[in-house]
Design a protein around this motif. Structure first.
Motif, PDB file in Angstrom:
ATOM      1  N   ILE A  45      11.979 -11.815  -1.440  1.00  0.00           N
ATOM      2  CA  ILE A  45      11.605 -12.608  -2.364  1.00  0.00           C
ATOM      3  C   ILE A  45      10.780 -12.329  -2.938  1.00  0.00           C
ATOM      4  CG2 ILE A  45      10.457 -14.871  -2.107  1.00  0.00           C
ATOM      5  CD1 ILE A  45      11.356 -15.742   0.404  1.00  0.00           C
ATOM      6  N   ALA A  46       9.832 -10.315  -1.848  1.00  0.00           N
ATOM      7  CA  ALA A  46       9.237  -9.865  -2.858  1.00  0.00           C
ATOM      8  C   ALA A  46       9.443  -9.178  -4.355  1.00  0.00           C
ATOM      9  CB  ALA A  46       7.807  -9.261  -1.771  1.00  0.00           C
ATOM     10  N   ALA A  90       2.183  -5.417  -6.848  1.00  0.00           N
ATOM     11  CA  ALA A  90       2.348  -5.842  -6.412  1.00  0.00           C
ATOM     12  C   ALA A  90       1.716  -7.337  -5.085  1.00  0.00           C
ATOM     13  CB  ALA A  90       1.679  -5.375  -4.749  1.00  0.00           C
ATOM     14  N   VAL A  91       2.728  -7.093  -4.085  1.00  0.00           N
ATOM     15  CA  VAL A  91       2.566  -9.247  -3.355  1.00  0.00           C
ATOM     16  C   VAL A  91       1.779  -8.650  -2.159  1.00  0.00           C
ATOM     17  CG1 VAL A  91       3.942 -10.325  -5.054  1.00  0.00           C
ATOM     18  CG2 VAL A  91       4.715  -9.621  -3.027  1.00  0.00           C
ATOM     19  N   GLN A  92       1.232  -9.615  -1.800  1.00  0.00           N
ATOM     20  CA  GLN A  92       0.729  -9.350  -0.202  1.00  0.00           C
ATOM     21  C   GLN A  92       0.854 -11.190   0.455  1.00  0.00           C
ATOM     22  OE1 GLN A  92      -3.162  -7.959   0.072  1.00  0.00           O
ATOM     23  NE2 GLN A  92      -1.970  -5.336  -0.840  1.00  0.00           N
ATOM     24  N   LEU A  93       1.380 -10.729   1.939  1.00  0.00           N
ATOM     25  CA  LEU A  93       1.194 -12.088   3.001  1.00  0.00           C
ATOM     26  C   LEU A  93      -0.197 -11.469   4.060  1.00  0.00           C
ATOM     27  CD1 LEU A  93       4.097 -13.442   3.845  1.00  0.00           C
ATOM     28  CD2 LEU A  93       2.762 -14.283   2.364  1.00  0.00           C
ATOM     29  N   THR A  97       6.050  -1.009  -0.551  1.00  0.00           N
ATOM     30  CA  THR A  97       4.857  -0.588   0.757  1.00  0.00           C
ATOM     31  C   THR A  97       4.418   0.597  -0.043  1.00  0.00           C
ATOM     32  OG1 THR A  97       6.230  -1.707   2.252  1.00  0.00           O
ATOM     33  CG2 THR A  97       4.835   0.103   3.176  1.00  0.00           C
ATOM     34  N   LYS A  98       5.365   1.289  -0.399  1.00  0.00           N
ATOM     35  CA  LYS A  98       4.279   2.871  -1.213  1.00  0.00           C
ATOM     36  C   LYS A  98       3.318   2.737  -2.441  1.00  0.00           C
ATOM     37  CE  LYS A  98       6.941   7.133  -2.808  1.00  0.00           C
ATOM     38  NZ  LYS A  98       7.985   7.360  -3.947  1.00  0.00           N
ATOM     39  N   ALA A 100      -2.693   1.947   2.414  1.00  0.00           N
ATOM     40  CA  ALA A 100      -3.998   2.109   2.451  1.00  0.00           C
ATOM     41  C   ALA A 100      -4.183   0.929   3.568  1.00  0.00           C
ATOM     42  CB  ALA A 100      -4.878   3.448   2.004  1.00  0.00           C
ATOM     43  N   ALA A 101      -3.649  -0.294   2.330  1.00  0.00           N
ATOM     44  CA  ALA A 101      -4.380  -1.512   2.349  1.00  0.00           C
ATOM     45  C   ALA A 101      -3.722  -2.927   2.944  1.00  0.00           C
ATOM     46  CB  ALA A 101      -3.780  -1.910   1.234  1.00  0.00           C
TER      47      ALA A 101
END
Length: 742
Positions: free
Chosen positions: A42-43, A55-58, A70-71, A75-76
């Protein structure tokens, strides 16, 4: 400046809306258990469809656990934003407003400078975490179209109040003080940003001292006067060239906005609807080329269900009834698909001029509409599931009576619509059966006060008046506002409850019959054994006796014993006939009429014993009873009052009747010898139980009478005092009329 600022603002808002759609898409990938499904796929699709997201995050529970790609973002990972002073305030604001909020521009944990849009996610009314988009600052500025205006007469500035220092920070070039600048600005609430547009040129007034100014003025007057006429043609030429440059610059500016806007823009003939000019974004939206579009009008690509409203609005616009209008409508894509768009129409004619053309701004809202459709379908599925449950699903508060939701099954089970339930806060209490209402309300209030779930059974009244047994299963839950609410389901258990009642009644009947059978077997065993033993003894004596007189005497005794046995058998047969007649015939009987008839039967005994009878039973009193049983009962009680009269008193018998609950009560009182109830009360109605030396006592009358009354679901009570008299109360059950036979 305002026009350009408006275009840039709309570009920013469009980009933020695309980010919002991305976060919603991510949020929908989380199942009911809080686990993301297919995050990577989905991302990847989100980023491939949107060039302005990096970028997207959960972020479950405020901790970054999923990032794509991811690359470059390692660090996040596992960063707790709710415990970071730099990010916490923005995250809490998103949770409070329950909508997306953009923090930054800020230094990112993974490096670089950018903004983060976070959408709070709630599962089962509890905060789950965030879905987030990361947009680098350069990407954000590129999406706004600001770089395309660098060569123009204006420059931009973006600012925000720092939540830690509470001071305004600027993020673009030229961060000089704006106080002396002739700027315009707009607010962007999704990120609490302020966007400025500032002219590059600044006019400076020359300062002259008064003396120099006066000298210069005097010396120049003559020169100006003499050269004015000679310079006039040249000035006019320069003015024309200046205005021409302004027009060219305006056209260039408009063309730049028109071509590079993030929204579709069309210039349309207001009279026939043909397209004069369209930008590439609109062509991309509907799939037609510029050449194809110019051969069409807006009616040809508008969905017929929306065309009427569109034409009506255009009619009002041309008449001057409205200044502009916005609406949501559907376009047909070239491939046949339907595109949802929000259009804003503005006229290009001045007031009182004839209508000629207008500008339309088109925003693609297909994804939002699809999301809304999915939400509606999901809600409809939930409602369909609730309505298919074989019970009334309801929801209400814990402090105040009343419900705020009732499923449609309420009408099928109790006859009342959900609207009728919700309209009256006291509806549920009013529909509880009167015999159950007090304890049900008290019990439910107690559970509500203690905030404990409960499961109990009670009766309610159907709209048609029938009684409905329900089982109420109630659970407790807490809302986001920390208030307690209840959800329950009312299940119709009338059939099973009736079966249970019938089964209990049958069990009681069988138990009673078994009890009677056992009692009867004891009676038969005892009485018949004594009679057969006497007969056997007499026969043996007759066989061994040689004296004729003695044999005759024995035969006389044998005949007496035989008659007694016959009488016993008759008595037992009468008892059997009563106990085996489970459903005797029931009729509506005039009680006083049967009392009078019984008094006539006992006329000789009444006269002989000088009995005074006081009958106050009304001529209108009726009971539902078996006629033969009533005759037997009255005869037994009246004859017993005469038989057991007091030797020192003239016998008196009083009869009266009255209603008590569901019974008609007949009282028969006498002034006879009375009964010692302490000694004989428990065996008063036993078979062959006698309590006097009266030779007429057989111990069968009261036993038969009691069986007859019990069979008709009545009861007998007795009050008695030795040497004062006895009162029998016979309770005739009015409910027997349900078994009335004509």
């Amino acid at each position: 400046m305002e026009s350009i600022l408006g275009v840039v603002k709309r570009n920013i808002e469009q980009n933020l809306k695309n980010n919002y759609t991305a976060t919603i898409t991510l949020a929908l990938s989380i199942d009911d258990n809080g686990n993301p499904k297919n995050f990577e796929q989905i991302a990847q699709q989100i980023l491939s469809n949107n060039n302005y997201i990096d970028a997207v995050q959960l972020v479950p529970n405020g901790v970054i656990k999923y990032t794509y790609p991811t690359k470059g973002n390692e660090a996040a990972m596992n960063f707790d934003i709710l415990h970071s002073p730099l990010h916490r305030q923005a995250a809490l604001k998103a949770i409070k407003t329950k909508s997306i909020y953009f923090s930054g521009p800020v230094q990112l944990k993974q490096g670089g400078f950018g903004v983060v849009g976070r959408l709070p996610i709630f599962k089962k009314d509890k905060f789950w975490g965030f879905s987030a988009v990361i947009v680098k600052f350069k990407t954000l500025i590129k999406s706004t179209g600001i770089p395309s205006f660098k060569k123009g007469k204006f420059y931009f500035q973006l600012s925000k109040i720092n939540p830690l220092t509470n001071k305004e920070e600027f993020f673009l070039e030229n961060k000089s003080d704006l106080k002396e600048k002739n700027f315009k600005k707009v607010e962007i609430p999704e990120g609490d940003w302020t966007l400025y547009i500032i002219p590059k040129e600044t006019n400076h007034l020359l300062s002259f001292s008064p003396l120099i100014g006066i000298a210069f003025l005097l010396s120049s007057l003559c020169g100006i006067f003499t050269t004015t006429l000679l310079r006039r043609p040249s000035e006019l030429q320069q003015l024309v060239e200046k205005q021409t440059r302004k027009i060219a610059e305006s056209e260039f500016l408009f063309k730049s906005i028109f071509e590079h806007a993030g929204l579709g823009i069309i210039h349309t003939n207001s009279n026939d609807g043909t397209f004069i000019e369209t930008n590439d974004k609109f062509c991309e939206l509907i799939g037609y080329s510029q050449e194809e579009i110019k051969e069409m009008n807006f009616m040809m690509i508008t969905h017929p269900d929306d065309l009427g409203e569109d034409l009506e609005n255009m009619k009002k616009l041309r008449k001057g009834e409205i200044d502009q209008f916005s609406m949501e409508k559907r376009y047909f894509h070239k491939n046949g698909n339907i595109i949802w768009a929000r259009i804003t129409i503005s006229p290009l004619w001045k007031a009182n001029d004839s209508s000629n053309s207008h500008i339309a701004i088109i925003e693609d809202i297909s994804k939002r509409k699809e999301t809304e459709k999915e939400i509606l379908e999901s809600k409809q599925k939930v409602n369909d599931i609730i309505d298919s449950i074989d019970g009334i699903v309801w929801e209400g508060g814990s402090k105040e009576p009343g419900v705020n939701f009732v499923s449609k099954k309420a009408e099928a089970i109790l006859g009342y619509t959900p609207e009728e339930w919700i309209a009256d806060k006291m509806f549920w209490r009013k529909m509880i059966h009167p015999d159950d209402r007090d304890w049900v309300v008290e019990y439910s209030d107690k559970c509500a006060h203690n905030q404990t779930p409960f499961d109990f059974e009670y009766r309610m009244i159907h709209k048609n008046g029938n009684v409905v047994w329900v089982r109420d299963i109630v659970s407790v839950y807490r809302t986001e506002q920390n208030s307690t609410r209840f959800r329950g389901i009312l299940i119709d258990i009338t059939k099973s409850k009736q079966f249970e009642i019938d089964l209990n009644n049958s069990l009681k009947l069988v138990t009673e019959q078994n009890k009677r059978l056992l009692n009867f077997s004891h009676i038969v065993s005892h009485n018949l054994r004594s009679h057969t033993s006497n007969i056997e003894s007499l026969i043996n004596l007759i066989e061994i006796s040689e004296d004729e007189n003695e044999r005759n005497e024995m035969l006389s005794l044998l005949k007496s014993v035989s008659e007694t046995l016959s009488q016993t058998m008759n008595n037992l047969n009468e008892v059997v006939s009563i106990q085996t007649n489970i459903n005797p015939v029931v009729e509506q009987l005039n009680l006083n009429k049967y009392i009078t008839k019984t008094i006539e039967v006992l006329h000789n005994q009444i006269i002989k014993n000088e009995v005074k009878i006081d009958n106050s039973v009304s001529d209108t009193t009726t009971i539902y009873f078996n006629p033969a049983y009533l005759e037997s009962i009255l005869l037994n009680f009246l004859s017993n009052s005469i038989r057991y009269r007091h030797p020192d008193k003239k016998p008196e018998i009083k009869l009266r009747s009255y209603s008590e609950n569901n019974y008609i009560v007949l009282e028969i009182s006498d002034n006879g010898i009375g009964i010692d109830l302490k000694k004989n009360g428990k065996k008063l109605f036993g078979l062959y139980k006698t309590f006097t030396k009266n030779i007429e006592s057989r111990g069968i009358g009261l036993f038969i009478t009691k069986n007859q009354v019990d069979t008709m679901k009545g009861k007998i009570e007795v009050e008695s005092t030795l040497n004062e008299g006895t009162t029998f109360k016979i309770y005739f059950n009015n409910a027997a009329k349900e078994n009335l036979h004509h």
